[in-house]
Design an enzyme around this catalytic site. Sequence first.
Site, PDB file in Angstrom:
ATOM      1  N   GLU A 161      -3.127   9.408  -0.824  1.00  0.00           N
ATOM      2  CA  GLU A 161      -4.298   9.243   0.046  1.00  0.00           C
ATOM      3  C   GLU A 161      -3.942   9.677   1.469  1.00  0.00           C
ATOM      4  OE1 GLU A 161      -6.354   5.295   0.265  1.00  0.00           O
ATOM      5  OE2 GLU A 161      -5.675   5.101  -1.978  1.00  0.00           O
TER       6      GLU A 161
ATOM      7  N   GLU B 250      -1.659   0.366  -3.046  1.00  0.00           N
ATOM      8  CA  GLU B 250      -1.629  -0.533  -1.887  1.00  0.00           C
ATOM      9  C   GLU B 250      -1.356  -2.060  -2.069  1.00  0.00           C
ATOM     10  OE1 GLU B 250      -4.902   0.472   1.008  1.00  0.00           O
ATOM     11  OE2 GLU B 250      -4.005   2.304   1.115  1.00  0.00           O
TER      12      GLU B 250
HETATM   13  O1  AHR Z   1      -9.832   5.714   0.550  1.00  0.00           O
HETATM   14  C1  AHR Z   1     -10.350   4.434   0.989  1.00  0.00           C
HETATM   15  C2  AHR Z   1      -9.328   3.328   0.926  1.00  0.00           C
HETATM   16  O2  AHR Z   1      -8.272   3.574   1.503  1.00  0.00           O
HETATM   17  C3  AHR Z   1      -8.868   3.268  -0.687  1.00  0.00           C
HETATM   18  O3  AHR Z   1      -9.671   2.460  -1.755  1.00  0.00           O
HETATM   19  C4  AHR Z   1      -7.478   2.316  -0.240  1.00  0.00           C
HETATM   20  O4  AHR Z   1      -6.550   2.752  -1.167  1.00  0.00           O
HETATM   21  C5  AHR Z   1      -7.275   2.900   1.148  1.00  0.00           C
HETATM   22  O5  AHR Z   1      -7.012   1.712   1.947  1.00  0.00           O
END
Ligand code: AHR
Length: 551
Positions: free
Chosen positions: A350, A215
Site C-alpha cells: 500500500e 496492518e
Molecule cells: O487503502 C486504504 C486503507 O489504508 C487500507 O484498507 C488499510 O490497509 C490502510 O490503512
Amino acid sequence: MQRRQFLKRSAMAGAVVAFSGARVWAKDADARIEVLLDEPLGEISPNIYGQFTEHIGGVIYDGVWVGEGSKIPNDHGIRSQLVAMMKQIHVPVIRWPGGCFADSYDWKDGIGEPSNRPRRTNFWEVDRDAARLHEKGLQIFESNAFGTNEFIRFCRLTEAQPYFAANVRSLPALDFDHWVEYCNSPAGSTTLAEVRANAGFPEPFNVRYWGVGNESWGCGGNFTPEQYASEFRRYTDWIPRYGVDLQLIGSGPNGNDIDWTHRFFEQIYSGHTYNNPSFTGWSVHHYASNLSRGRTTDWIARKGDALQFDSVDWYELLRECNRIEQIIQDQWAVMGQYDTHHRVKLVVDEYGPWYREGTELDPTHIFGQQITVRDALATALTLDAFNRNPEKVGMATCAQLINNLNALFLAHEEHFIATPNFHVFAMYAAHQAGQALRAEFSAPDVQYTRDDKPARFWGLNGSASRKGQTVILTIVNPDVSKTIETQVALRGGTVTRASGTVLASSDMHAHNTFDQPNAVMPATLPVALSGGLINVSIPPASVARLDVSLG
Ligand code: AHR
C-alpha cells in the site's frame, strides 16, 4: 579503451567539452545523468508494478464490478474498459480483498451461487467518511456479488497473478487452510474443489501469494509484534500446498516503524526458530498523509487537499512520498539482522498520497480523490525507488487501482477515465524484468521557502534498467517552474538511438476529468544525440522516459 574511444568521439563534437579530466559534458547543461552499464543492481521484479483492490467505496462496486446485467460493457460483470487498459500496462499482480476489509471478511460468504450469498456489514461502515452516504448501499452492506471466483476471473482477464490477504483478526487459522484448499486443491480432490467446480472452475486457481493479515498492528487485530508473531506461526505452519510454491507475506510496519519489525523478526528468528521457507515477504505501507509540515499528527487535520495546493504543498507531498527510500533501507537493515540471507523481501503493498475527503467523484467513493500531475510525480519517484532497490523490493501494489487514494482510473457508472498515474505506469512498464543499472543523477537541488525557512528537494532523480540492447531511463523533474537542460551518458556502451516521452503540464493542478479525459497525457520529448551523449530538456513538473538503443 572504451573511455578513450568515448573521449575521441566527444572531442570531435563542437557542443561538448572535457569535464574534470575523465568526463565530457556540455558547458551549459544544468544536470547530468550517468548510467553505468557495467554496474547491474539486480532484476526488477515485474511484481513491483502490482495493484491493490479492496472492498471499499467505489473500488470493487462501480469500479471493477458493474454486474453481469449491466449496460456498461463487461465480461461476466467485470468492467471491460478497465480490463483492456490494465492489460496495456501489464499489471503483474492484484491484491484483494483488503486492506482493513480483509480482517473482517469471511471468504465463504463470497463463493457459491451469487443469489444465495449472504449480505454483510462492510468493515468500512464504521469509517467517518462513510457517514456522509445517504443511501447505505453496497459500500455499507456488502452483497458478496464479487467474491473469490469473480476476483480470479478478473485476474485471468487482466493476466495478473492473484494476491490474497487472509483474515487473521476474526477467522480461525483453519479457515485460512480452507481458503487455500478451495483455491488450490486439485480438481475432484476435496469437497471444496467440488464446490469450486460447481461454480464453473474445476481446475485449481493455484494462488501463490498470501498475505497473513493486514496492518496487524492496527485494524488487523491491534496486536503487539510478539502477539502477531505468534499468530503468524500458527496461521502459516502446515498450510496445504498441492504443489504450489506458496509465498507468505507477513504484516509489516506502519510506515517506518522499526520497533514492529525488530520485535516480530526477533520472535520469529530467535529461540524457538520458525523456519518456513514460504515466508518470503514483509509488507510495508507508506502513505503520504501528513502534509501539515510537522504541525500535527492528527489523522484528519494533517491531510492536504488533492486539488487545492501551492508549490510548497507540492514539494511537501513529494518529500513525504520520497521517504519510501529510507523506509526500504531501514527495514531491510533490520530484517537482515535476523534473516541474514535475506530470504524475506519487502512487499510495499500500500502506497500513495492520502488527501482529505472532498474530491471524490461520487459520495459512494469512500477514500476517492482526484489525481493530479503532482500525484503522477509522487508515483513515479516511488517506482524509481523500487527500481533502484531490486534486491530488496520483491513486490508492490499501489493503493488503490480505481476510485480510491492513488488511483490509476476513475469510474462512475458508464463514465471511465485514466488518471495521470495510469500514464506513469504505462511509461514505467518497460522496466519490468529489466536489469536495474546504477545511475548517478547530478543536478542542483530545488530551493524554496518552507514556513519562512529555506528548504530543498533533490533536483532530478530516477532509475535505469536494461533489456538486451535497450536501456530505459526514467526521470522525475520536481521543480515546478524550471526546465532542466540535461545530458545523459551511458558509461560502458555506445548509444545508437534515443527517443523520449514526457508527462507534464504547465498547470501543477492539472488532472483528467470525465469532460476532459486527456488533459494530462504523455507526449514526445525531443532528444538529441551529440558526441555519444544524449541532450534533453526536461520540462518542469514532469516525468520523462528515455528509450536508448545501444550499438
Ligand atoms: O487503502 C486504504 C486503507 O489504508 C487500507 O484498507 C488499510 O490497509 C490502510 O490503512
